[in-house]
Design a protein around this motif. Structure first.
Motif, PDB file in Angstrom:
ATOM      1  N   LEU B  21      64.767  71.102  49.450  1.00 27.15           N
ATOM      2  CA  LEU B  21      64.214  72.311  49.591  1.00 27.15           C
ATOM      3  C   LEU B  21      62.722  73.020  49.598  1.00 27.15           C
ATOM      4  CD1 LEU B  21      66.914  72.567  50.302  1.00 27.15           C
ATOM      5  CD2 LEU B  21      67.346  74.509  49.126  1.00 27.15           C
ATOM      6  N   ARG B  22      61.999  73.222  49.426  1.00 24.21           N
ATOM      7  CA  ARG B  22      60.709  73.398  48.824  1.00 24.21           C
ATOM      8  C   ARG B  22      60.074  75.003  49.189  1.00 24.21           C
ATOM      9  NH1 ARG B  22      55.590  70.227  49.289  1.00 24.21           N
ATOM     10  NH2 ARG B  22      53.805  70.738  49.180  1.00 24.21           N
ATOM     11  N   CYS B  23      59.682  74.830  48.226  1.00 23.02           N
ATOM     12  CA  CYS B  23      58.827  76.599  48.320  1.00 23.02           C
ATOM     13  C   CYS B  23      56.684  75.982  48.412  1.00 23.02           C
ATOM     14  CB  CYS B  23      59.328  77.096  46.511  1.00 23.02           C
ATOM     15  SG  CYS B  23      59.304  78.860  47.055  1.00 23.02           S
ATOM     16  N   ASN B  24      56.692  77.017  48.345  1.00 21.28           N
ATOM     17  CA  ASN B  24      54.681  76.990  48.422  1.00 21.28           C
ATOM     18  C   ASN B  24      54.323  78.245  48.495  1.00 21.28           C
ATOM     19  OD1 ASN B  24      54.910  74.281  49.477  1.00 21.28           O
ATOM     20  ND2 ASN B  24      54.658  75.090  51.282  1.00 21.28           N
ATOM     21  N   PHE B  25      53.689  78.389  47.593  1.00 21.74           N
ATOM     22  CA  PHE B  25      52.702  80.021  46.879  1.00 21.74           C
ATOM     23  C   PHE B  25      51.509  80.208  46.740  1.00 21.74           C
ATOM     24  CE2 PHE B  25      56.725  80.001  44.413  1.00 21.74           C
ATOM     25  CZ  PHE B  25      56.852  78.560  43.951  1.00 21.74           C
ATOM     26  N   VAL B  64      55.238  72.001  41.081  1.00 23.80           N
ATOM     27  CA  VAL B  64      53.358  70.880  40.208  1.00 23.80           C
ATOM     28  C   VAL B  64      52.632  72.550  40.097  1.00 23.80           C
ATOM     29  CG1 VAL B  64      51.703  69.278  41.520  1.00 23.80           C
ATOM     30  CG2 VAL B  64      54.712  69.129  41.804  1.00 23.80           C
ATOM     31  N   ALA B  65      52.397  73.067  39.754  1.00 21.49           N
ATOM     32  CA  ALA B  65      52.312  74.697  39.698  1.00 21.49           C
ATOM     33  C   ALA B  65      50.698  74.080  40.251  1.00 21.49           C
ATOM     34  CB  ALA B  65      51.899  74.425  37.774  1.00 21.49           C
ATOM     35  N   THR B  66      49.837  72.750  39.755  1.00 18.23           N
ATOM     36  CA  THR B  66      48.603  72.609  39.944  1.00 18.23           C
ATOM     37  C   THR B  66      48.394  72.925  41.847  1.00 18.23           C
ATOM     38  OG1 THR B  66      48.567  70.907  39.976  1.00 18.23           O
ATOM     39  CG2 THR B  66      47.557  71.863  37.727  1.00 18.23           C
ATOM     40  N   GLU B  67      49.398  72.668  42.156  1.00  9.00           N
ATOM     41  CA  GLU B  67      49.298  72.339  43.534  1.00  9.00           C
ATOM     42  C   GLU B  67      50.237  73.832  44.253  1.00  9.00           C
ATOM     43  OE1 GLU B  67      49.923  68.309  45.456  1.00  9.00           O
ATOM     44  OE2 GLU B  67      49.145  67.578  43.509  1.00  9.00           O
ATOM     45  N   ARG B  68      50.617  74.769  43.207  1.00  8.67           N
ATOM     46  CA  ARG B  68      51.363  75.772  43.976  1.00  8.67           C
ATOM     47  C   ARG B  68      52.748  75.768  44.863  1.00  8.67           C
ATOM     48  NH1 ARG B  68      45.961  79.176  45.646  1.00  8.67           N
ATOM     49  NH2 ARG B  68      45.456  79.337  43.427  1.00  8.67           N
ATOM     50  N   TYR B  69      53.889  74.385  45.007  1.00  4.87           N
ATOM     51  CA  TYR B  69      54.334  74.537  45.563  1.00  4.87           C
ATOM     52  C   TYR B  69      55.259  73.877  44.416  1.00  4.87           C
ATOM     53  CZ  TYR B  69      54.264  68.825  45.205  1.00  4.87           C
ATOM     54  OH  TYR B  69      54.235  68.373  44.979  1.00  4.87           O
ATOM     55  N   SER B  70      57.038  74.100  44.931  1.00  3.14           N
ATOM     56  CA  SER B  70      58.210  73.621  43.226  1.00  3.14           C
ATOM     57  C   SER B  70      59.336  73.488  45.360  1.00  3.14           C
ATOM     58  CB  SER B  70      58.752  74.720  43.215  1.00  3.14           C
ATOM     59  OG  SER B  70      59.915  74.606  42.190  1.00  3.14           O
ATOM     60  N   LEU B  71      60.180  72.338  44.336  1.00  2.00           N
ATOM     61  CA  LEU B  71      61.429  71.901  45.348  1.00  2.00           C
ATOM     62  C   LEU B  71      62.274  71.584  44.348  1.00  2.00           C
ATOM     63  CD1 LEU B  71      58.967  68.246  46.060  1.00  2.00           C
ATOM     64  CD2 LEU B  71      59.429  70.262  47.517  1.00  2.00           C
ATOM     65  N   LEU B  72      63.341  71.635  45.526  1.00  5.91           N
ATOM     66  CA  LEU B  72      64.659  72.087  44.761  1.00  5.91           C
ATOM     67  C   LEU B  72      65.152  70.973  45.347  1.00  5.91           C
ATOM     68  CD1 LEU B  72      67.429  73.271  43.068  1.00  5.91           C
ATOM     69  CD2 LEU B  72      67.607  74.885  45.193  1.00  5.91           C
TER      70      LEU B  72
END
Lengths: 113, 103
Positions: B21-25, B64-72
């Protein structure tokens, strides 16, 4: 371990009535947040308090008000209730000096008829 | 405010399958958390992960804060994993991923 306590768990009100939701944070937590989650939606931030002062404000309607008391518990007061206020209301607490991790209560399910 | 988009919006898995699952900011990552909302509506803390990688049993998360996303990552999924998964960035929840695991 103690968790965030919300009361009541369920509440049924008529249109134009008022409602008060209560939140008791985890002991030693100094920050409280309120969120509203409508059916099938993601939770929306309403308001937060740090050390009894409002710290951030989200999409809280003018009909709603909230405060944090000296014992750190918080109350969300809702007036002139509308059908659209029917939602799950979450309270979360955190310790500001730490990582500020939010821990959520079980929520209050409000139904406005 | 910060826009938080999650993908996919819906996911159906056979028991035992893996998923990501992906989260983009739209803005910087701040106190990033992942939650599982169970069928009773409770928000269960999964991870606090403003950066890096963490693992807890069958679940792991990477931000990966520098690319503004998180994965679960969910491995060997079980029917009890069903529910909605949310990421939270400061006060902003993602749009959620509804997961259904079928036996």
């Amino acid at each position: 371990a103690a968790g965030v306590i919300q009361s009541p768990r369920h509440l049924i009100k008529e249109k134009r009535e008022t409602a008060t939701l209560k939140c008791y944070p985890i002991p030693r937590h100094d920050t409280v947040y309120w969120y509203q989650q409508g059916p099938g939606q993601d939770p929306q931030f309403l308001i937060s308090f740090y050390e009894k002062m409002q710290s951030d404000k989200g999409s809280i309607p003018d009909r709603f008000s909230a405060q944090q008391f000296s014992d750190y518990h918080s109350e969300l007061n809702m007036s002139s209730l509308e059908l659209g206020d029917s939602a799950l209301y979450f309270c979360a607490s955190s310790f500001w000096q730490g990582k500020n991790i939010q821990y959520f209560g079980a929520g209050t399910r409000l139904s406005v008829l | 405010g910060i826009q938080v988009e999650q993908s996919p919006p819906d996911l159906i898995l056979q028991e035992g399958a893996n998923s990501t699952l992906r989260c983009n900011f739209s803005d910087s990552v701040n106190n990033l958390q992942w939650f599982h909302q169970n069928p009773w509506g409770q928000l269960i803390n999964l991870f606090y992960i403003p950066s890096g990688t963490k693992q807890n049993g069958r679940l792991s998360a990477t931000t990966v804060a520098t690319e503004r996303y998180s994965l679960l990552y969910i491995s060997s999924s079980q029917t009890t994993d069903s529910g909605v998964y949310f990421c939270l960035n400061q006060f902003y929840f993602g749009t959620g991923t509804s997961l259904t695991v079928i036996p």
